[in-house]
Design a protein around this motif. Structure first.
Motif, PDB file in Angstrom:
ATOM      1  N   ALA A 339       0.817  -1.216   0.000  1.00  0.00           N
ATOM      2  CA  ALA A 339       0.000   0.000   0.000  1.00  0.00           C
ATOM      3  C   ALA A 339       0.848   1.263   0.000  1.00  0.00           C
ATOM      4  O   ALA A 339       0.307   2.371  -0.021  1.00  0.00           O
ATOM      5  CB  ALA A 339      -0.942   0.008   1.211  1.00  0.00           C
ATOM      6  N   ILE A 340       2.171   1.110   0.020  1.00  0.00           N
ATOM      7  CA  ILE A 340       3.076   2.257   0.033  1.00  0.00           C
ATOM      8  C   ILE A 340       3.498   2.559  -1.410  1.00  0.00           C
ATOM      9  O   ILE A 340       4.052   1.684  -2.083  1.00  0.00           O
ATOM     10  CB  ILE A 340       4.307   1.967   0.904  1.00  0.00           C
ATOM     11  CG1 ILE A 340       3.876   1.714   2.353  1.00  0.00           C
ATOM     12  CG2 ILE A 340       5.316   3.106   0.836  1.00  0.00           C
ATOM     13  CD1 ILE A 340       4.998   1.280   3.262  1.00  0.00           C
ATOM     14  N   VAL A 363       3.872  -2.644 -16.167  1.00  0.00           N
ATOM     15  CA  VAL A 363       2.437  -2.457 -15.899  1.00  0.00           C
ATOM     16  C   VAL A 363       2.046  -3.114 -14.582  1.00  0.00           C
ATOM     17  O   VAL A 363       1.177  -2.619 -13.853  1.00  0.00           O
ATOM     18  CB  VAL A 363       1.604  -3.019 -17.065  1.00  0.00           C
ATOM     19  CG1 VAL A 363       0.116  -3.055 -16.709  1.00  0.00           C
ATOM     20  CG2 VAL A 363       1.816  -2.175 -18.313  1.00  0.00           C
ATOM     21  N   ALA A 364       2.709  -4.216 -14.244  1.00  0.00           N
ATOM     22  CA  ALA A 364       2.419  -4.897 -12.985  1.00  0.00           C
ATOM     23  C   ALA A 364       2.729  -4.015 -11.779  1.00  0.00           C
ATOM     24  O   ALA A 364       2.179  -4.227 -10.697  1.00  0.00           O
ATOM     25  CB  ALA A 364       3.220  -6.204 -12.892  1.00  0.00           C
ATOM     26  N   SER A 365       3.623  -3.046 -11.935  1.00  0.00           N
ATOM     27  CA  SER A 365       3.906  -2.089 -10.860  1.00  0.00           C
ATOM     28  C   SER A 365       3.155  -0.782 -11.046  1.00  0.00           C
ATOM     29  O   SER A 365       2.962  -0.035 -10.068  1.00  0.00           O
ATOM     30  CB  SER A 365       5.416  -1.798 -10.804  1.00  0.00           C
ATOM     31  OG  SER A 365       6.152  -2.949 -10.476  1.00  0.00           O
ATOM     32  N   PRO A 368      -0.838  -0.880  -9.498  1.00  0.00           N
ATOM     33  CA  PRO A 368      -1.008  -0.592  -8.055  1.00  0.00           C
ATOM     34  C   PRO A 368      -0.798   0.885  -7.728  1.00  0.00           C
ATOM     35  O   PRO A 368      -1.494   1.428  -6.865  1.00  0.00           O
ATOM     36  CB  PRO A 368       0.064  -1.474  -7.399  1.00  0.00           C
ATOM     37  CG  PRO A 368       0.338  -2.557  -8.371  1.00  0.00           C
ATOM     38  CD  PRO A 368       0.204  -1.913  -9.706  1.00  0.00           C
ATOM     39  N   LEU A 369       0.155   1.527  -8.425  1.00  0.00           N
ATOM     40  CA  LEU A 369       0.363   2.963  -8.200  1.00  0.00           C
ATOM     41  C   LEU A 369      -0.879   3.754  -8.597  1.00  0.00           C
ATOM     42  O   LEU A 369      -1.277   4.696  -7.903  1.00  0.00           O
ATOM     43  CB  LEU A 369       1.577   3.452  -9.001  1.00  0.00           C
ATOM     44  CG  LEU A 369       2.940   3.415  -8.309  1.00  0.00           C
ATOM     45  CD1 LEU A 369       4.014   3.970  -9.223  1.00  0.00           C
ATOM     46  CD2 LEU A 369       2.910   4.189  -7.000  1.00  0.00           C
ATOM     47  N   ALA A 370      -1.476   3.392  -9.735  1.00  0.00           N
ATOM     48  CA  ALA A 370      -2.689   4.085 -10.172  1.00  0.00           C
ATOM     49  C   ALA A 370      -3.819   3.887  -9.169  1.00  0.00           C
ATOM     50  O   ALA A 370      -4.571   4.834  -8.863  1.00  0.00           O
ATOM     51  CB  ALA A 370      -3.104   3.575 -11.559  1.00  0.00           C
TER      52      ALA A 370
END
Length: 389
Positions: A339-340, A363-365, A368-370
């Motif tokens: 969640a960070i 895209v896999a990273s 989660p940022l989006a």
């Protein structure tokens, strides 16, 4: 009918531009805000890149050589020539050796037994006792790895000598065992700045964007201009966007500048796509802006905002995987680390800069940022709207 709608949109753009200009000027005029903009983070990048090293250098090693034979001499000579050793301290007894470790003057000590060379000459395996200062556990483990590599080199030299002489321990017609050929991908020479600098660019951009947004509403409230926002014609969304855009722009530019500084000043190869890095950086700073706005919404003063930003920022850095792998943490903390936003951005920046990671892996990273950015910005809108109303 379209004319009033067009006029309303134009009026909203004018108000938004005025709010953004006002916010930028307030950032540049405020001493606290200027401390987190552009120049200080770049200076910190240069300082931390040399100070926050994961290497172990210039350490002293104590040696108690009770053998004084050929192979103990070879071992000590290789240790003396090692690049990470500043001084090899030869001691005469176990008490002196222990005293050096107790006082912290050496990080490790080697105790070579009296039969070390004789055992090797007879075809046996000589053993050396290594004593490590456990108070410096991380550096001690690294030193043990270095010493193991030196011992492996000596072992290979013993096998070559036995094979050449046809002595004990040598199998007729067999070639000596060669040491492993190690090849380090993405960082062939294990240059620590190649790992540290991209990570520092994310950390410093994280704190800059977090501090700028954390101070934004708190500064208005402390200076007494918060009430003017309540009676201004600007809507709540316009106010929130005007608070977010300057920090988003400054954080993005700062992150790109620090990556560029790593490439130009430290010679870090940039292997990936700048567009993928920019996409990850924008999503990363956007999520941080949302966190900063929430901190600012609940802070009555700028001092509270600064303390709140550090209370969130320091644990986030420690749990992001910058210093220790996330996989080494307890399962609950591993879930929390996801969640960070910094956790995912570090994977992106290292992947883009060093590995030229394929788009599918990036895209896999990115998603989660989006998701984090969507959640934090939505919560920020709700909290700031509650304060404004």
């Amino acid at each position: 009918m379209p004319a009033p709608a067009s006029a309303s949109a134009a009026s909203a753009l004018v108000r938004l531009r005025a709010q953004v200009v006002k916010e930028v000027l307030s950032i540049l005029r405020d001493p606290r805000s200027r401390m987190v903009v552009l120049v200080p983070p770049l200076i910190q990048l240069l300082l931390f890149s040399f100070a926050a090293t994961l290497e172990v250098r210039n350490v002293d090693i104590a040696v108690l050589d009770q053998d004084a034979g050929r192979w103990s001499h070879e071992l000590v000579a290789r240790l003396d020539a090692a690049g990470f050793v500043a001084d090899v301290r030869r001691v005469r007894g176990s008490q002196e050796l222990r005293a050096l470790i107790d006082r912290g003057e050496v990080i490790a000590a080697l105790q070579i037994p009296a039969d070390f060379s004789r055992t090797i000459a007879a075809g046996g395996s000589g053993q050396v006792q290594v004593l490590v200062d456990g108070r410096r556990s991380n550096a001690g483990q690294i030193v043990v790895g270095y010493l193991s590599a030196i011992a492996a080199d000596v072992g290979a030299e013993v096998e070559r000598a036995d094979a050449g002489a046809g002595g004990a321990g040598a199998t007729p017609g067999a070639a000596p065992v060669s040491p492993l050929a190690v090849r380090n991908w993405f960082n062939p020479n294990l240059v620590y700045t190649w790992f540290i600098v991209p990570g520092l660019s994310g950390i410093l951009a994280f704190f800059s964007a977090l501090m700028l947004t954390a101070l934004s509403i708190a500064r208005e409230r402390e200076l007494g201009t918060f009430d003017q926002l309540l009676v201004s014609p600007a809507s709540t969304v316009e106010i929130i966007v005007s608070k977010s855009l300057p920090a988003l722009a400054i954080g993005t530019v700062l992150g790109l500048l620090m990556v560029a500084a790593g490439v130009v000043l430290f010679g870090i190869p940039f292997s990936g796509s700048l567009l993928w890095l920019l996409a990850g950086l924008v999503l990363f700073i956007g999520s941080v802006v949302g966190i900063g706005l929430m901190v600012s919404a609940v802070s009555a003063t700028q001092q509270q905002a600064i303390l709140g930003a550090f209370a969130i920022g320091v644990p986030a850095v420690l749990m992001s995987g910058f210093a220790t792998p996330v996989e080494n943490m307890p399962t609950v903390l591993q879930w929390l680390a996801q969640a960070i936003p910094l956790t995912h951005y570090l994977e992106i920046v290292h992947g883009v800069v060093l590995r030229a990671t394929p788009a599918a892996d990036l895209v896999a990273s990115l998603w989660p940022l989006a998701l984090i950015a969507l959640v934090t910005l939505t919560m920020a809108v709700v909290m700031v709207r509650g304060r404004l109303q």
